[in-house]
Design a protein around this motif. Structure first.
Motif, mmCIF file in Angstrom:
data_model
loop_
_atom_site.group_PDB
_atom_site.id
_atom_site.type_symbol
_atom_site.label_atom_id
_atom_site.label_comp_id
_atom_site.label_asym_id
_atom_site.label_seq_id
_atom_site.Cartn_x
_atom_site.Cartn_y
_atom_site.Cartn_z
ATOM 1 N N VAL A 184 55.011 42.703 48.424
ATOM 2 C CA VAL A 184 56.051 41.781 48.812
ATOM 3 C C VAL A 184 57.308 42.666 48.504
ATOM 4 N N ASP B 136 55.049 38.062 53.363
ATOM 5 C CA ASP B 136 55.785 36.962 53.311
ATOM 6 C C ASP B 136 56.353 36.783 54.514
ATOM 7 N N ASP C 238 47.431 35.295 58.367
ATOM 8 C CA ASP C 238 47.555 36.008 57.120
ATOM 9 C C ASP C 238 46.809 37.378 57.419
ATOM 10 N N PHE D 52 54.007 35.006 44.550
ATOM 11 C CA PHE D 52 53.597 34.790 46.057
ATOM 12 C C PHE D 52 51.990 34.979 45.938
ATOM 13 N N HIS E 54 49.381 31.970 47.150
ATOM 14 C CA HIS E 54 49.052 32.104 48.628
ATOM 15 C C HIS E 54 47.550 31.795 48.597
ATOM 16 N N GLU F 277 57.295 38.467 43.672
ATOM 17 C CA GLU F 277 56.093 39.235 44.390
ATOM 18 C C GLU F 277 54.685 38.370 43.534
#
Length: 806
Positions: free
Chosen positions: A235, A208, A215, A258, A262, A255
């Motif tokens: 994360v 993150d 990425d 995320f 993403h 987490e």
């Protein structure tokens, strides 16, 4: 329920780790384990805390983990923690766990950033964990802080290598995503010890925190730097979250959100995150333990067999049992006597292959050192002739003698025989020292009982010293016997007639061409002339030759022994070797332009042995010259022809008779010492030592164990019982595949792992996967085919934790 035997594999290894840690030994068993490595602030501690669901690890700037932490996670209904060094104490408050880790670290390393390889064992019981064992290692650093030594980087590296080099150790390489993967300290050290990537599991943290527009998709899909076991992204909480005491469960939910939201990671969200990492590690460690079980079984068995004999006497051990003490005392005294006799007489078992000891050293004194000392006492030619001339003149008085007086012969012989006392006494002293050393070597086995060892050494040494005086008296008696009667009718005596006929009696050399000795010697030559060199020397009865090596093919030089003598040379200031020299009595060059050559050995014993070999070849030590002695009258050697003939005759007679005496003394000395000292000492040890021990102290004080012995016995018994306890479940563990890990149904399997570090990905194979690599079923990371990944997820997976919006 699955295979119960496999579910017990990780707890079994935990028991072994606890057992071996408690005794401070590993029994030479490399137990299967997972070592967590990474640079400082890579997120290792956060990963471990997420596994437990609690804040319990020390945090701060710089190096925080300063000792290895063996973290054993055990699935249990109640939640608490235990330390191996605090047996019986349960920690419910995990803030206290953190304090205890800090205090235990400071106890060994100090409070100013020092490190230590001694591990801390922590066991955490919780319903939120799967059975798992990890070793949290100090983070790799570059710069020393506090009182850390300047080589702190290399110390930490060496500590890490102690764990990760073992084939039984899986490597959890933690790397932050916001740094270049090529610069990862964790992957660098993993590649060194596991170049094929077979034992390495990659963990990418701080996804993150990557710059916007970047990425780690290629890394997580195992394309950039491939590993056989692949990568898993996590994360962790930020420092702000940690300072704000953000709940770990909320952090896990964040987490998961995320990864699901993403765009670069949502297609692999089911294979990312801390829960999936924990399940994967559980399966991989279980599989790894299963794979290493055959080797572990055999090692356990061999360790048990080697310990069986040692602990046999400890199994029914009772420290205060008088019967056991009496039996042990008798056995030890008997064994001491057997060991002493074996060292003196020689035996085929437990032969020392590194150096001479016991009887062999005494034999060298008898037949090498003592003859050499006798030769050193041989008369100096000029001094002897001077003494003979004085004796003849003094016997004749005012008269001019017409015949050679036999009284002069007796006077000179007696004076030479008296000189034999010194080498004889020196020989006894050398034997005494070897006997005392032998006694000390034999009492090493009594080290478990310090008082018994001390008393045994004292009693036997005192007895040997008592026999020393009797032996010396007997040897002096032998010399006095030789002085009491000069036997001129001895069959080997030359007689007056032969003495007068012989102008010079030359000493017979050994048989021609007989090889007397071979061995390595160093020739000391100045650096300007080539420096010192090692050569292979061969000494015969006629010459001294040296070669390049033992094959004796390339001869460097051959030196005839005629007119050669040896002399002592002081050891050089910088030299560690002992030196002697060979020179020509006629002042000729011995080797090239050198008047003498210096030969060096590693020890003084080797020098003495070589000198004795030269004696056998007829090369004798030099004698002190008195030509320049101003105290000697100038007319000493101005003898008339008649006196010269008389001196020569007596000189030959003395030479002949002293040779007979020397031969007799060389024969009688070893016999006298053996009878009065060595054999008597053996008899004393076998028949009287036990009685002297009982009279010197009571049995209880003699058989008091040393603290080291008691500790060793306890350690041996703990190790033995730990191995026996481990043997049963290890032997009973089934050879089949481990059961499924209970938990939520996982998502799609990961991309197909690849063969090794840096190798191209393995081509995908069509067809469905027979086994789910990371979910239910057996872990097969080398066989799972790649999933069919859609270009864009069609929907959000329904199984979300509560509290996370869809």
């Amino acid at each position: 329920m699955g295979n119960r035997g496999m579910e017990e594999l990780i707890p079994l290894i935990n028991k072994l780790q606890d057992a071996f840690s408690s005794i401070g030994q590993s029994c030479n068993l490399d137990l299967p384990q997972i070592a967590v490595v990474g640079g400082q602030s890579a997120g290792k501690s956060s990963v471990l805390e997420n596994f437990v669901g609690r804040d319990f690890l020390p945090r701060g700037s710089g190096i925080v983990t300063r000792r290895p932490l063996i973290l054993q996670l055990i699935n249990n209904k109640a939640e608490y923690a235990e330390f191996l060094h605090c047996k019986g104490k349960k920690f419910v408050d995990f803030d206290e766990v953190r304090s205890e880790i800090e205090n235990e670290t400071d106890r060994i390393t100090g409070s100013n950033k020092g490190i230590s390889p001694i591990p801390i064992n922590l066991r955490v019981y919780s319903p939120h964990v799967l059975n798992l064992t990890l070793i949290d290692l100090p983070g790799m650093t570059k710069v020393a802080v506090g009182d850390q030594p300047p080589d702190i980087e290399f110390q930490i590296r060496d500590m890490l290598l102690q764990f990760v080099t073992k084939e039984s150790c899986l490597i959890l390489a933690v790397t932050p995503a916001n740094t270049d993967l090529a610069n990862s300290d964790a992957l660098k050290i993993a590649k060194e010890v596991d170049p094929q990537g077979l034992r390495t599991i990659g963990v990418i943290t701080k996804l993150d925190l990557m710059d916007e527009g970047t990425d780690a998709r290629d890394i997580l899909e195992n394309k950039l730097l491939p590993l056989r076991r692949g990568y898993i992204g996590v994360v962790n909480r930020s420092q702000k979250d940690i300072d704000g005491r953000k709940d770990i469960r909320a952090a896990l939910a964040a987490e998961r959100k995320f990864f699901l939201s993403h765009p670069a990671y949502r297609h692999m969200a089911e294979r990312m995150g801390t829960p999936h990492l924990q399940k994967t590690l559980n399966q991989q460690l279980t599989n790894h333990i299963r794979d290493t079980l055959p080797g572990l079984r055999s090692k356990l068995q061999s360790q048990l067999l080697s310990l069986e004999k040692e602990v046999e006497e400890y199994k029914n051990f009772k420290p205060d049992d008088p019967t056991r003490k009496t039996k042990a005392l008798l056995q030890m005294v008997q064994q001491f006597g057997v060991d002493f006799e074996k060292r003196i007489e020689g035996s085929g078992d437990q032969v020392d292959t590194l150096e001479l000891s016991g009887g062999a050293r005494i034999n060298r004194i008898f037949h090498e050192r003592f003859p050499f000392e006798l030769v050193k006492m041989e008369f100096d030619e000029k001094e002897l002739r001077r003494e003979i001339s004085y004796a003849i003149k003094n016997i004749h008085g005012v008269r001019t003698g017409l015949f050679t007086p036999d009284l002069a012969f007796e006077a000179i012989v007696k004076k030479q025989v008296i000189k034999l006392k010194e080498p004889c006494l020196k020989c006894i002293d050398l034997v005494i020292q070897e006997l005392i050393n032998t006694v000390r070597q034999c009492t090493n086995k009594l080290g478990s009982y310090p008082r018994l060892r001390e008393e045994t050494e004292r009693i036997v040494t005192t007895y040997v010293r008592e026999r020393e005086s009797k032996t010396k008296d007997q040897v002096m008696l032998l010399i006095d016997i030789e002085l009491s009667y000069i036997n001129t009718n001895h069959e080997d005596f030359i007689g007056f007639a032969n003495a007068q006929q012989s102008a010079n009696v030359t000493k017979k050399r050994a048989m021609p061409n007989q090889v007397i000795r071979r061995g390595w010697l160093t020739i000391n030559i100045s650096i300007m002339k080539g420096g010192s060199r090692d050569y292979w020397f061969v000494l015969t009865a006629e010459s001294l030759s040296w070669y390049k090596d033992e094959e004796e093919k390339e001869k460097k030089y051959m030196l005839p022994l005629d007119n050669l003598k040896i002399r002592d040379v002081e050891k050089g200031f910088m030299s560690t070797k002992h030196t002697f020299a060979i020179f020509n009595t006629e002042q000729r060059n011995v080797y090239k332009d050198l008047r003498q050559i210096e030969l060096a050995c590693d020890s003084q014993e080797d020098v003495d042995s070589w000198k004795a070999s030269f004696l056998r070849a007829g090369v004798y030590p030099e004698k002190d010259q008195v030509e320049n002695d101003e105290s000697v009258p100038a007319d000493t050697f101005s003898m008339d022809p008649q006196l010269e003939r008389q001196v020569e005759t007596i000189r030959n007679l003395v030479d002949s008779y002293i040779g007979i005496v020397n031969k007799s003394i060389r024969d009688l000395m070893p016999k006298t010492i053996m009878h009065l000292m060595i054999n008597s000492a053996k008899e004393f040890i076998h028949s009287e030592l036990l009685a002297y021990l009982y009279s010197s102290a009571d049995q209880n004080s003699l058989m008091e164990e040393s603290a080291d012995q008691a500790q060793r016995r306890d350690e041996m018994l703990r190790m033995y019982h730990a191995l026996r306890e481990a043997k049963t479940p290890v032997s009973a563990a089934p050879p089949g595949r481990p059961p499924a890990v209970r938990g939520p149904t996982p998502g799609p399997p990961p991309a197909n792992p690849v063969p090794s570090f840096g190798a191209p990905p393995v081509p995908s194979r069509p067809g469905p996967s027979p086994v789910n690599a990371y979910g239910s079923g057996t872990l097969e990371p080398l066989q799972a085919p790649p999933p069919q990944i859609p270009s864009r997820p069609t929907r959000v997976p329904p199984s979300l934790p509560p509290g996370i919006p869809r």
